[in-house]
Design an enzyme around this catalytic site. Structure first.
Site, PDB file in Angstrom:
ATOM      1  CE  LYS A 105      12.120   5.612  -9.319  1.00  0.00           C
ATOM      2  NZ  LYS A 105      11.647   6.345  -8.123  1.00  0.00           N
ATOM      3  CG  HIS A 155      11.976  -4.135  -6.515  1.00  0.00           C
ATOM      4  ND1 HIS A 155      12.201  -3.139  -7.430  1.00  0.00           N
ATOM      5  CD2 HIS A 155      11.068  -3.633  -5.631  1.00  0.00           C
ATOM      6  CE1 HIS A 155      11.464  -2.071  -7.123  1.00  0.00           C
ATOM      7  NE2 HIS A 155      10.779  -2.352  -6.035  1.00  0.00           N
ATOM      8  CE1 TYR A 186       2.733  -6.727   0.360  1.00  0.00           C
ATOM      9  CE2 TYR A 186       4.952  -7.591   0.686  1.00  0.00           C
ATOM     10  CZ  TYR A 186       4.019  -6.588   0.869  1.00  0.00           C
ATOM     11  OH  TYR A 186       4.365  -5.450   1.549  1.00  0.00           O
ATOM     12  CB  CYS A 208      -0.910   0.005   1.226  1.00  0.00           C
ATOM     13  SG  CYS A 208      -1.962  -1.457   1.336  1.00  0.00           S
ATOM     14  CB  ALA A 209       4.009   2.103  -1.754  1.00  0.00           C
ATOM     15  NE  ARG A 267      11.031   7.619  -1.369  1.00  0.00           N
ATOM     16  CZ  ARG A 267      10.087   8.420  -1.852  1.00  0.00           C
ATOM     17  NH1 ARG A 267      10.208   8.895  -3.080  1.00  0.00           N
ATOM     18  NH2 ARG A 267       9.036   8.748  -1.136  1.00  0.00           N
ATOM     19  CB  ILE A 298       4.131   5.517  -5.637  1.00  0.00           C
ATOM     20  CG1 ILE A 298       4.194   5.737  -7.147  1.00  0.00           C
ATOM     21  CG2 ILE A 298       4.591   4.115  -5.298  1.00  0.00           C
ATOM     22  CD1 ILE A 298       4.059   7.172  -7.557  1.00  0.00           C
ATOM     23  CB  ALA A 299       0.175   1.709  -4.435  1.00  0.00           C
ATOM     24  CG  ASP A 310      13.121   8.409  -5.122  1.00  0.00           C
ATOM     25  OD1 ASP A 310      12.306   7.780  -5.828  1.00  0.00           O
ATOM     26  OD2 ASP A 310      12.795   9.389  -4.442  1.00  0.00           O
TER      27      ASP A 310
END
Lengths: 359, 359
Positions: free
Chosen positions: A101, A83, A62, A13-14, A173, A16-17, A186
């Site tokens: 990325k 990843h 996941y 649930c980042a 990050r 960016i999602a 990033d």
């Protein structure tokens, strides 16, 4: 009969999602199908506040997303260190992968992901959204025009943003066990991608980290830069940082032309994007002004770049599904080249700015 | 009673002297008084086509200009290698000096010029015109504002132009015995000046030439760049070249703000100059655009920057003449710092990109 959309599962649930969820729901050939988080509650809340349909599957892991046979593709916004595990697992479960990325902690890890994708006939694309903006294609037209731009000679890319104290202390990050590549992975990812993009993805012959790298207390890069050099004399520099106001600038000079823009990663406005070009610039009589003046170009983007990305990815996935396994190699190749150069910058940083040869 | 204007003599008929002749004739406190060339015919033609009054003195040598007791100040646009000889001679003849850039082949030579100026109570200013543009002061206001810009973190400056074949073969700026500093001395001077200007003229702790320097057949730099680093973590890069389309870009990032402009040396238009700033830039909800957007600022420049330069120089000369010899040290100090850093870049180029310490 309407085409069946590509059914997406999202791992995690980042923040960016949220943007990607909207993009998936807006893409005509994609659908939000499942969300998985280690916390079922978080997944439930995420689905509720990000436009997931009533029928969406909410999973507390996941693995459960990957085990759902109806999931065609996964969007993977997990910390970079995860990843390799989850992308490989996804590939093994025949899920196509839209990967955040940087694609991995290093090319070695990414190659394992690629191997799993190839073995399983899985499409992979990284989530570098601006590549899919129609403005990007227009800019490429200019850069490719021998009359208007000529041969590329130099490019400078800057991507910085001013992280707040909470980010600098707690964001993934800045953590060596999560996104160990820090600002380089990033923000630097985008600079390197832009530089390679402008160079038709020809790799530089060498990469040299610039002086002035700043690390946080646990050794993660929070500000750095590099110079890249090509066989034919082209040069590039970039600067990426968590310590400066939001800046996303490209300045590219060619033998005949110049390109400028200041919002290359995320356009200032969603519905349109601009850039400035000049060709064979000179001066007025007595050098008191320029002739001709630069020109500004605006490209309408009613469909946001991230929606275009999801649409293109879904189109490729559909084509793999329909065509029996032919994946588009271009996108993983671009990802790998970006990661390869990024790795070299990291090595040069670690060697105190020694040049790292890529040939 | 009208003030007597400062009477200028010009040494040589360089192309840039045409622009300066116009500036001198437009400045309210300056007057075109004499022109000297090794060719009397060239001097005559130059005076006729550049607005010199009927009464102007036309001389067939530089010495004759310096020997004319009515000449208050000289503008010296000679090749850099000749600066030391003619600037020292001019100072010894008590002529105030407006000196083209780069001010000398190296700081050692410039110090001899400065010594002669001090000994003779002569005002010196280099001819970096953009320093005198009111836009420059407005930009400095922004960079100095702790709320709007914060602390400077990074700056990139680019000054390139596409020299034609004739220039690349015959211009004084590609000749080792004339302007031996090539593109570094010509275009690089402005980049270094801009970087120092943005840094309140605090010198970097080290300077590192970037990979990719291009020399012509006789060893003169025609394209190069460097990275500069300050004690407090600030970094700067620049690129200067005779091989790319005309480009004059500054991107400066601070902890709170960003500054952009693309015509820092010579504004696009004579009557106005613009620049773009942003402060505490962030994103809209879902990161689909910027908020706030950058803002553009336009500064009217009815009086061109080179006229302002001549006016300011003439004002200082007048004050020296009236006040009995008190010269303004600021301008020569800025010249010296610029030359000092430029020298360090040259050394680093010669050492193949080794860092050169300035502390």
């Amino acid at each position: 009969m309407a085409e069946t959309p590509i059914r997406f599962g999202i791992l995690g649930c980042a923040g960016i999602a949220r943007k990607l969820s909207r993009a998936i729901s807006l893409a005509p050939n994609a659908a939000l199908y499942a969300i998985g988080s280690r916390s079922l509650e978080k997944a439930t809340n995420f689905a509720a506040s990000n436009g997931f349909p009533e029928s969406a599957k909410i999973y507390g892991s996941y693995d459960a997303v990957l085990d759902d046979p109806n999931v065609d593709a996964v969007y993977l916004p997990l910390p970079t260190s995860l990843h390799i595990k989850w992308a490989v697992l996804a590939a093994e479960k025949k899920k196509h992968i839209l990967l955040e990325k940087p694609v991995a902690l290093n090319v070695g890890e990414f190659d394992k992901i690629l191997e799993a994708c190839e073995l399983n006939g899985v499409q992979l694309m990284d989530s570098t959204m601006w590549m899919h903006n129609p403005r990007t294609a227009k800019m490429k037209e200019f850069l490719s025009d021998p009359q208007k731009f000529g041969q590329l000679r130099s490019i400078n890319a800057v991507f910085t943003f001013a992280a707040d104290q909470d980010f600098l202390e707690n964001d993934i990050r800045v953590k060596p066990d999560l996104d160990a590549l820090g600002a380089l992975g990033d923000a630097g990812w985008y600079c390197i991608r832009a530089i390679l993009w402008a160079n038709d993805f020809n790799l530089p012959k060498s990469v040299t980290a610039l002086p002035g790298t700043i690390f946080n207390k646990v050794g993660v890069i929070i500000s750095c830069g590099a110079a890249l050099q090509w066989e034919d004399g082209k040069v590039a520099t970039f600067h990426c940082s968590f310590l400066s106001n939001l800046t996303m600038t490209i300045t590219a000079t060619g033998t005949k032309g110049t390109l400028h823009l200041h919002d290359f990663v995320i356009p200032f406005e969603e519905k349109q994007g601009s850039f400035t070009t000049s060709t064979e610039s000179g001066f007025t009589e007595l050098v008191t002004g320029w002739a001709p003046l630069p020109s500004q170009h605006t490209v309408m983007t009613d469909i946001p770049q991230e929606v275009r990305m999801v649409t293109e990815f879904s189109r490729l996935v559909k084509s793999v599904k329909n065509g029996g396994g032919v994946v588009e190699k271009m996108w993983p190749t671009l990802s790998r080249k970006t990661q390869f150069v990024l790795d070299a910058v990291k090595v040069s940083v670690e060697k105190g700015g020694e040049a790292v040869s890529l040939s």
